[in-house]
Structures are given as structure tokens and as C-alpha cells.
Scaffold this motif. Structure first.
Motif, PDB file in Angstrom:
ATOM      1  N   LEU A  27      -0.713 -11.888  10.684  1.00 59.59           N
ATOM      2  CA  LEU A  27       0.239 -10.880   9.696  1.00 59.59           C
ATOM      3  C   LEU A  27      -0.465  -9.592   9.188  1.00 59.59           C
ATOM      4  O   LEU A  27      -1.578  -9.797   8.555  1.00 59.59           O
ATOM      5  CB  LEU A  27       0.680 -11.984   8.507  1.00 59.59           C
ATOM      6  CG  LEU A  27       1.406 -11.173   7.366  1.00 59.59           C
ATOM      7  CD1 LEU A  27       2.719 -10.996   8.091  1.00 59.59           C
ATOM      8  CD2 LEU A  27       1.509 -12.146   6.006  1.00 59.59           C
ATOM      9  N   SER A  28       0.293  -8.691   9.349  1.00 55.27           N
ATOM     10  CA  SER A  28      -0.374  -7.310   8.916  1.00 55.27           C
ATOM     11  C   SER A  28       0.665  -7.157   7.583  1.00 55.27           C
ATOM     12  O   SER A  28       1.753  -7.020   7.452  1.00 55.27           O
ATOM     13  CB  SER A  28       0.071  -6.220   9.777  1.00 55.27           C
ATOM     14  OG  SER A  28      -0.353  -4.948   9.196  1.00 55.27           O
ATOM     15  N   LEU A  29      -0.207  -6.449   6.562  1.00 50.71           N
ATOM     16  CA  LEU A  29       0.497  -6.584   5.122  1.00 50.71           C
ATOM     17  C   LEU A  29      -0.355  -5.318   4.284  1.00 50.71           C
ATOM     18  O   LEU A  29      -1.346  -4.927   4.762  1.00 50.71           O
ATOM     19  CB  LEU A  29       0.656  -7.914   4.489  1.00 50.71           C
ATOM     20  CG  LEU A  29      -0.716  -8.696   4.123  1.00 50.71           C
ATOM     21  CD1 LEU A  29      -0.241  -9.781   3.146  1.00 50.71           C
ATOM     22  CD2 LEU A  29      -1.613  -9.282   5.161  1.00 50.71           C
ATOM     23  N   GLU A  30       0.021  -5.145   3.018  1.00 53.70           N
ATOM     24  CA  GLU A  30      -0.651  -4.519   2.056  1.00 53.70           C
ATOM     25  C   GLU A  30      -0.432  -5.054   0.846  1.00 53.70           C
ATOM     26  O   GLU A  30       0.621  -5.289   0.246  1.00 53.70           O
ATOM     27  CB  GLU A  30      -0.174  -3.047   2.079  1.00 53.70           C
ATOM     28  CG  GLU A  30      -0.508  -2.206   3.100  1.00 53.70           C
ATOM     29  CD  GLU A  30      -0.225  -0.784   3.252  1.00 53.70           C
ATOM     30  OE1 GLU A  30      -0.047  -0.288   2.134  1.00 53.70           O
ATOM     31  OE2 GLU A  30      -0.289  -0.042   4.337  1.00 53.70           O
ATOM     32  N   ILE A  31      -1.638  -5.624   0.266  1.00 53.56           N
ATOM     33  CA  ILE A  31      -1.608  -6.256  -1.070  1.00 53.56           C
ATOM     34  C   ILE A  31      -2.944  -5.469  -1.970  1.00 53.56           C
ATOM     35  O   ILE A  31      -4.089  -5.695  -1.242  1.00 53.56           O
ATOM     36  CB  ILE A  31      -1.789  -7.831  -1.263  1.00 53.56           C
ATOM     37  CG1 ILE A  31      -0.780  -8.356  -0.280  1.00 53.56           C
ATOM     38  CG2 ILE A  31      -1.942  -8.407  -2.533  1.00 53.56           C
ATOM     39  CD1 ILE A  31      -0.770  -9.993  -0.368  1.00 53.56           C
TER      40      ILE A  31
END
Length: 170
Positions: free
Chosen positions: A110-114
Motif C-alpha cells: 500500500l502506497s499512502l501518506e500519513i
């Protein structure tokens, strides 16, 4: 006798299929090129192909409501409601408190930004998280079913880190 009957049935079916194909391709007298073009244009107007681009479903809605930017993945790491269930992976962030993910299959991506992530509680999967601070990127291994310090809590300078990727394997 039975083998001969079976052979005749197969030959008859093949002959019938050939005749249908001949008719479909315009081999029947009276079929004009205009009719064939009309049939092709109707077929061309049918529904297109479904192309999977890996984009996370409802990502815009999740970003607006939960301030979590989910980019893309393989469908094996999914945002989930935090229920305390042991099979969930938990991500702790100063910006979002606790965010949970359900992992399925043998491996996941999973590619994400948190932003401002400081800890991850693993589940039954071996996991790695890719994070960044400024122009520096770091990968942290997350222990199975344990709390792992990442980002700010694992950095000597206490800098904020953004979570960019989660990778899991059974």
C-alpha cells in the motif's frame, strides 16, 4: 461402435461451428460489406475494458473525511475500523491518532501518506514501512504482533516522519 458414434458427433459439432462462423463472417450470399461494417461498428461501441490501475477506492472521500491519503496498492492492505482485533495492523500518528489496516493474502503493498507517524503495532504478518523526513527516506521492520518504534520515536533527533509505504508478507 461407441467410439465411431462419438467421432461422428465431434465431427458434426465441428462442421456446425464452421458453418456458423462462415455465416457470421459474411459468407452467406446477400451479405454486403456495408452490413459487415455496421456489425463491426456496433461491436466497437460496446463497453470498454476494465483497466486496474491500482488506485485506492474512494481515496478522495477518505482524504476529505479522515485526512489519510491512500494512493495505490495491490488490494491486500485495506483501511479498517480500529476495533482492537488482533489481526489488525495499527499505525500511530500525531496527526491522526490511530489508523488500522486489515491485511489479507500472502503479501501486500500500500502506497499512502500519513504524517507524523511514531509507531506501528504489527499483526501476524512480517511488515516493513517506508518513511521520509525532508529528503531522507528510511525503512523500518515491524515485528509481528508487537509495538515497533518508527519515525520520531526511533530517530535520535526526534524528527517527524511521513509514512509512505506498507509492505507485508506471511
Amino acid at each position: 461402435m461407441k467410439a465411431r458414434t462419438t467421432t461422428l458427433r465431434i465431427a458434426g459439432a465441428a462442421l456446425a461451428a464452421g458453418a456458423l462462423a462462415w455465416v457470421a463472417l459474411g459468407g452467406v450470399t446477400g451479405t454486403s460489406p456495408k452490413d459487415v461494417v455496421a456489425a463491426q461498428s456496433i461491436a466497437d461501441e460496446g463497453p470498454g475494458y476494465a483497466i486496474e490501475d491500482g488506485a485506492y477506492p474512494n481515496a478522495d472521500k477518505i482524504l476529505a473525511e479522515q485526512k489519510i491519503k491512500l494512493k495505490s496498492g495491490d488490494g491486500h492492505i485495506l483501511l479498517a475500523e480500529c476495533t482492537g482485533a488482533p489481526e489488525l495492523m495499527e499505525v500511530f500518528s500525531h496527526a491522526n491518532e490511530k489508523i488500522c489496516f486489515r491485511v489479507t493474502g500472502n503479501k501486500g503493498y500500500l502506497s499512502l501518506e500519513i504524517p507524523a507517524v511514531f509507531g506501528v503495532k504489527g499483526n501476524d504478518y512480517a511488515a516493513q514501512v517506508q518513511m521520509s523526513t525532508g529528503s531522507e527516506e528510511k525503512t523500518f521492520s515491524v515485528g509481528k504482533n508487537t509495538w515497533t518504534a518508527v519515525g520520531e520515536t526511533a530517530d535520535e533527533q526526534g524528527r517527524d516522519f511521513m509514512l509512505l509505504e506498507i509492505r507485508t508478507a506471511k
